[in-house]
Design a protein around this motif. Structure first.
Motif, PDB file in Angstrom:
ATOM      1  N   GLU A 722       0.836  -1.207   0.000  1.00 26.49           N
ATOM      2  CA  GLU A 722       0.000   0.000   0.000  1.00 26.49           C
ATOM      3  C   GLU A 722       0.873   1.260   0.000  1.00 26.49           C
ATOM      4  OE1 GLU A 722      -3.383   1.979  -0.559  1.00 26.49           O
ATOM      5  OE2 GLU A 722      -3.088  -0.171  -0.677  1.00 26.49           O
ATOM      6  N   ARG A 723       2.133   1.098  -0.383  1.00 26.53           N
ATOM      7  CA  ARG A 723       3.048   2.230  -0.464  1.00 26.53           C
ATOM      8  C   ARG A 723       3.447   2.440  -1.925  1.00 26.53           C
ATOM      9  NH1 ARG A 723       5.278   3.510   4.655  1.00 26.53           N
ATOM     10  NH2 ARG A 723       7.089   4.515   3.716  1.00 26.53           N
ATOM     11  N   GLY A 724       3.954   3.602  -2.222  1.00 23.18           N
ATOM     12  CA  GLY A 724       4.387   3.916  -3.579  1.00 23.18           C
ATOM     13  C   GLY A 724       4.605   5.405  -3.719  1.00 23.18           C
ATOM     14  N   LYS A 725       4.858   5.827  -4.933  1.00 23.02           N
ATOM     15  CA  LYS A 725       5.093   7.247  -5.178  1.00 23.02           C
ATOM     16  C   LYS A 725       3.798   8.029  -4.958  1.00 23.02           C
ATOM     17  CE  LYS A 725       6.777  10.598  -8.523  1.00 23.02           C
ATOM     18  NZ  LYS A 725       7.321  10.843  -9.879  1.00 23.02           N
ATOM     19  N   LEU A 726       3.931   9.162  -4.288  1.00 25.66           N
ATOM     20  CA  LEU A 726       2.792  10.055  -4.088  1.00 25.66           C
ATOM     21  C   LEU A 726       2.738  11.028  -5.254  1.00 25.66           C
ATOM     22  CD1 LEU A 726       0.488  11.171  -2.392  1.00 25.66           C
ATOM     23  CD2 LEU A 726       2.153  12.537  -1.126  1.00 25.66           C
ATOM     24  N   VAL A 727       1.726  10.871  -6.097  1.00 22.27           N
ATOM     25  CA  VAL A 727       1.559  11.729  -7.265  1.00 22.27           C
ATOM     26  C   VAL A 727       0.472  12.750  -6.946  1.00 22.27           C
ATOM     27  CG1 VAL A 727       0.957  11.808  -9.710  1.00 22.27           C
ATOM     28  CG2 VAL A 727       2.240   9.856  -8.798  1.00 22.27           C
ATOM     29  N   PRO A 728       0.801  14.049  -6.952  1.00 21.19           N
ATOM     30  CA  PRO A 728      -0.230  15.057  -6.652  1.00 21.19           C
ATOM     31  C   PRO A 728      -1.418  14.922  -7.597  1.00 21.19           C
ATOM     32  CG  PRO A 728       1.951  16.058  -6.682  1.00 21.19           C
ATOM     33  CD  PRO A 728       2.111  14.660  -7.202  1.00 21.19           C
ATOM     34  N   GLY A 729      -2.593  14.913  -7.013  1.00 22.15           N
ATOM     35  CA  GLY A 729      -3.792  14.786  -7.820  1.00 22.15           C
ATOM     36  C   GLY A 729      -4.178  13.361  -8.127  1.00 22.15           C
ATOM     37  N   GLU A 730      -3.299  12.411  -7.828  1.00 23.67           N
ATOM     38  CA  GLU A 730      -3.621  10.997  -8.046  1.00 23.67           C
ATOM     39  C   GLU A 730      -3.580  10.214  -6.747  1.00 23.67           C
ATOM     40  OE1 GLU A 730      -4.844   9.527 -10.479  1.00 23.67           O
ATOM     41  OE2 GLU A 730      -4.606  11.024 -12.035  1.00 23.67           O
ATOM     42  N   GLY A 731      -2.688  10.590  -5.833  1.00 26.05           N
ATOM     43  CA  GLY A 731      -2.543   9.862  -4.587  1.00 26.05           C
ATOM     44  C   GLY A 731      -1.387   8.882  -4.659  1.00 26.05           C
ATOM     45  N   VAL A 732      -1.338   7.993  -3.684  1.00 22.83           N
ATOM     46  CA  VAL A 732      -0.264   7.010  -3.624  1.00 22.83           C
ATOM     47  C   VAL A 732      -0.482   5.958  -4.707  1.00 22.83           C
ATOM     48  CG1 VAL A 732       0.827   5.228  -2.224  1.00 22.83           C
ATOM     49  CG2 VAL A 732       0.154   7.393  -1.179  1.00 22.83           C
ATOM     50  N   GLN A 733       0.523   5.761  -5.532  1.00 21.66           N
ATOM     51  CA  GLN A 733       0.419   4.789  -6.618  1.00 21.66           C
ATOM     52  C   GLN A 733       0.786   3.399  -6.089  1.00 21.66           C
ATOM     53  OE1 GLN A 733      -0.859   5.992  -9.853  1.00 21.66           O
ATOM     54  NE2 GLN A 733      -1.380   7.237  -8.077  1.00 21.66           N
ATOM     55  N   ALA A 734      -0.159   2.818  -5.376  1.00 22.88           N
ATOM     56  CA  ALA A 734       0.048   1.528  -4.726  1.00 22.88           C
ATOM     57  C   ALA A 734      -0.677   0.431  -5.503  1.00 22.88           C
ATOM     58  CB  ALA A 734      -0.456   1.585  -3.283  1.00 22.88           C
ATOM     59  N   PHE A 735      -0.413  -0.809  -5.103  1.00 19.28           N
ATOM     60  CA  PHE A 735      -0.991  -1.952  -5.809  1.00 19.28           C
ATOM     61  C   PHE A 735      -2.514  -1.996  -5.679  1.00 19.28           C
ATOM     62  CE2 PHE A 735       3.397  -3.279  -5.110  1.00 19.28           C
ATOM     63  CZ  PHE A 735       3.731  -3.793  -6.354  1.00 19.28           C
ATOM     64  N   SER A 736      -3.057  -1.514  -4.564  1.00 19.49           N
ATOM     65  CA  SER A 736      -4.512  -1.565  -4.400  1.00 19.49           C
ATOM     66  C   SER A 736      -5.210  -0.751  -5.474  1.00 19.49           C
ATOM     67  CB  SER A 736      -4.902  -1.043  -3.015  1.00 19.49           C
ATOM     68  OG  SER A 736      -4.597   0.337  -2.889  1.00 19.49           O
ATOM     69  N   ARG A 737      -4.620   0.391  -5.836  1.00 23.27           N
ATOM     70  CA  ARG A 737      -5.232   1.242  -6.860  1.00 23.27           C
ATOM     71  C   ARG A 737      -5.373   0.484  -8.177  1.00 23.27           C
ATOM     72  NH1 ARG A 737      -5.087   6.879  -7.235  1.00 23.27           N
ATOM     73  NH2 ARG A 737      -4.988   6.769  -4.974  1.00 23.27           N
TER      74      ARG A 737
END
Length: 855
Positions: A722-737
């Motif tokens: 559930e961690r990943g790069k935080l992209v403004p306007g998209e949120g954390v680019q994690a596997f759940s997304r």
């Protein structure tokens, strides 16, 4: 007339007809040859006219080498003109002609052209099919040069699909053929092409040192053109900037500029000038030098009559002046840029100019004008939203579009306008996710407060957070009410909060409740549903770095943990509430239907480490000794059909093969690597495709291509999923997304690293409650966490259990499967009931008494 005269006349007629046809064919061939010469000289438009003039007559005569040549060359010309659909159609027609001529080599090259055009058009599936067919045809021709080109194009298709392991194999296969063809005149050119592709791949996946080595090799080649050198130095500049070395980035950009200037490539030079200005202004803080650089870009654009580049240079200049607090000059330049952008019809530059004007108005305390400019900017962004969602902006100088929304949200929160603030908070987040959600649906209105309230029951509340640069806010929503909480943050408070969250769980002491007190005052204060036990189900929409928080551990108003009285599920956006219960979804299923699909216990190859990525310490050649036990235990609880792929069977190709079929539960137990800089490098480890090969990876982007509709829960039993790069306007680019976008109704992932054995025990308890006790997903997770919390053992510390978070729909149980035993009992009971009924009706008698004779 004598027979002899008739015969002579007939011979003359035949001769004349044949001679005319031969002459016509000769004329067509000479025209094709002339067009070939024109194309070789670089006169493509003139060559195109000649090819098109003879094409109808060539088609009329049937299959010929001239027809195939004209078609494939026209396809190439169309590709370079950007007419990709036309290029594919012409290449396919050319391939058909070669097929009729029995020319496998020509057919393979024509299909390669079709694949290249399809690649440029973004039609990756059709491009891959054409290139695969081309490879098969090429295998028997001995044409090594064509095979190298086909393999490079195939690698490029894989690259753009984020199938990096497959791309690497294609490029390396091409490179092996280059090495075997060293004596060929074309070998050096093909070597440069392949090395450049390999370097670009290594750069994408973060193996920067290997990328630099390959770029240096390309630089030293005798066949590298000045144009190639410009591209190499530009890529090196980007690479060094990512590595945090702006000075080296600047040096490489200047080298690239020199090569582009030598080639009189104005477009290349303008691109490098913009990148140079960005490094000077954003990374090095040399605003005056950045201003001069953008002045030079403007002069070059004017000289080249490139209105778009000139307009962008004005926009960059305005931004530099704004950062220098020269507001009057910045306002003048933003207005000029806006007028030019409107003249050219370029929406992206329009909203950036309006955003700049809004910030200037806000700096001058003209809040009404600022709100007007921000709303106008957002309107223009939304007008092309579907086109903007996948674009990577050419520059980091401007904040992403999210900053425009934040500026407006901040003003609306200060006015306590709950409905409008909520609408723009939703419009500001998870844009690509929302666009995927609505892609097959009718045109829709923005998600509103009323539409969300209509989808909440009396026991459920939604809490949506907003994280600005200097403030945090939350809007809580129930079926009948809504409210705002707002908390200003100093720069020091923001930094401390982020540092605390980034350090979880290692920074938690034995008295972890006290450690979390700093969060309670900031996050939980004033949120009514947090302190009202009527709302058993809490839906949390986090924002920014708040995605790192396990909200279950917060205790509002110094009361019990949220976990004690509420189950929690997280959402990337409130839009998921509009999904509802899928129509036709059966709550009960039969035992031969598939309930569980599980992959785990990957065989880690220690002898053949993948050169694509650096082996992380999570992998480290170490096995997962409890992974297989975990999956076997879950499968034993399943009443439906279970498919498990463990050890050497835990292969990537099988994962993509079997996930095409519907299953209620998808469970993956493996090593995971979350890349905090580039989400496309986040990946799951799988066993090697074949014995002796390196391990395979499923990259995050590949998961978006799955079809998980019908999956109730997808679980990734691994670290940091559930961690990943935080992209403004998209949120954390994690596997759940990715898994939610692919259609899964819910996901179970982890906020931090979790040890193998406690994870296996946690999963066994969770699935027992899910499958045997038939609890809802969120309640099963809550009860499992409470069991660990109150265990009185070492496992009571949250480092072992708080990392597991549920995303998506959590209030429903997973579909209930009828076991074979129960089905057999029902069958026996049904037979017994039928027998009883028949007995009562006197139609069946197993014991017949002796009859008395009639009298």
């Amino acid at each position: 007339m004598s027979l002899k005269s008739i015969f002579i006349t007939w011979l003359l007629a035949v001769f004349l007809v044949c001679g005319t046809g031969l002459h016509a064919q000769t004329d067509l061939s000479s025209e094709v040859a002339r067009a070939n010469i024109l194309r070789a000289k670089g006169a493509a438009p003139e060559a195109q006219k000649v090819y098109e003039s003879v094409l109808p007559r060539l088609r009329a005569q049937g299959a010929s080498a001239d027809l195939a040549t004209a078609l494939t060359n026209l396809s190439d010309i169309a590709t370079w003109a950007g007419e990709y659909d036309k290029a594919v159609a012409l290449a396919h027609e050319g391939a058909s002609v070669y097929r009729r001529l029995g020319d496998n080599n020509g057919e393979a090259e024509a299909l390669n052209d079709a694949g290249f055009a399809g690649l440029n058009a973004g039609n990756y599936a059709s491009a891959a099919a054409d290139l695969e067919h081309a490879l098969a045809l090429n295998s028997g021709t001995g044409n090594a040069r064509a095979r190298i080109l086909i393999l490079n194009n195939q690698g490029n298709v894989y690259y753009y699909q984020a199938r990096y392991s497959e791309a690497l194999r294609a490029y390396e296969s091409a490179f092996q053929i280059v090495n075997k063809s060293e004596t060929e005149a074309w070998a050096d050119t093909m070597r440069v092409l392949t090395l450049f592709n390999l370097a670009t791949l290594y750069q994408r996946v973060g193996n920067y040192q290997r990328a630099i080595e390959l770029y240096q090799t390309v630089r030293q080649s005798k066949v590298t053109t000045p144009d190639d050198m410009g591209h190499v130095f530009t890529n090196l500049g980007v690479l060094y900037r990512h590595m945090g070395d702006p000075e080296k980035a600047l040096a490489n950009y200047r080298e690239a500029q020199a090569f582009y200037a030598e080639q009189k490539d104005a477009d290349g030079e303008l691109g490098v000038l913009k990148n140079t200005g960005i490094v000077l202004g954003l990374d090095l803080g040399r605003l005056q030098d950045a201003l001069k650089t953008f002045d030079a870009a403007y002069e070059l654009a004017e000289k080249a009559s490139n209105k778009r580049e000139a307009m962008q240079a004005v926009l960059y200049r305005a931004e530099v002046l704004f950062r220098m607090t020269r507001l009057a000059g910045a306002e003048k330049e933003f207005k000029s840029a806006l007028a030019l952008a409107e003249q050219l019809g370029t929406i992206e530059e329009q909203w950036k100019a309006l955003y700049g004007l809004g910030r200037i108005a806000e700096s001058n305390s003209n809040h009404d004008l600022a709100e007007k400019k921000f709303r106008d900017a957002i309107t223009r962004i939304e007008s092309v939203r579907s086109r903007l969602q996948f674009s990577r902006l050419k520059t980091d100088f401007f904040a992403d579009k999210r900053d425009v929304y934040d500026a407006l949200i901040r003003l609306l929160l200060k006015r306590n306008d709950t409905a409008a603030a909520f609408e723009y908070m939703e419009r500001s987040r998870a844009r690509a996710f929302q666009d995927r959600f609505f892609q097959d649906k009718e045109p829709h209105e923005p998600v509103s407060l009323k539409s969300i309230q209509a989808n909440l029951d009396g026991k459920t509340a939604l809490v949506e957070f907003w994280a600005g640069n200097d403030a945090l806010a939350a809007i809580w929503v129930t079926r009948d009410a809504a409210g705002i909480t707002h908390h200003e943050l100093s720069a020091g408070e923001s930094q401390d909060l982020l540092q605390f969250l980034s350090g979880l769980p290692e920074n938690l002491s034995g008295n972890w409740q006290a450690d979390f007190q700093r969060l309670n005052a900031v996050l939980a204060s004033g949120i009514v549903p947090f302190t009202d036990s009527r709302f058993q189900h809490l839906l949390i929409v986090p924002d920014g770095f708040l995605s790192l928080i396990p909200f279950e551990l917060t205790s509002p108003a110094s009361g019990p943990l949220l976990l004690e009285n509420h189950d929690l599920a997280y959402l990337p956006s409130a839009v998921l509430l509009l999904r509802g219960t899928e129509s036709g979804e059966a709550r009960f299923r039969l035992p031969w239907q598939r309930e569980l699909l599980a992959f785990g216990d990957p065989a880690v190859s220690g002898s053949s480490e993948s050169p694509l990525v650096s082996r992380s310490r999570e992998e480290g050649g170490k096995l997962l000794p409890y992974s297989a036990e975990e999956i076997h235990a879950i499968a034993a609880m399943s009443a439906g059909r279970s498919l498990t792929y463990l050890g050497p069977a835990d292969r990537k190709q099988d994962f993509f093969g079997v996930t095409r079929f519907k299953t209620a539960l998808l469970h993956v137990s493996t090593h995971a690597i979350a890349d905090m800089d580039n989400p496309e490098r986040s990946r799951l480890l799988f066993s090697p495709g074949q014995s002796g090969e390196a391990n395979n990876y499923v990259f995050l982007k590949e998961l978006y291509d799955l079809d998980l509709r019908g999956t109730s829960l997808a679980t990734l039993s691994a670290c940091d999923t559930e961690r990943g790069k935080l992209v403004p306007g998209e949120g954390v680019q994690a596997f759940s997304r990715a898994l939610l976008s692919a259609g899964s109704k819910a996901t179970l992932t982890t906020l931090w690293r979790v040890p193998d054995q406690p994870t296996a025990e946690f999963m066994k308890q969770f699935y027992y409650l899910l499958l045997k006790e038939h609890e809802s997903k969120a309640e099963a997770l809550r009860l499992t966490k409470l069991k660990f919390l109150h265990s009185g053992t070492e496992l009571s510390h949250p480092r072992y259990w708080a990392a597991f978070v549920l995303n998506g729909e959590g209030s429903e149980p997973v579909p209930r499967f009828i076991s074979w035993q129960l089905l057999a009992l029902v069958f026996v009971a049904l037979i017994f009931v039928i027998w009883v009924v028949l007995q009562l009706r006197g139609k069946v008698k197993f014991f017949s008494p002796t009859r008395q004779p009639r009298r």
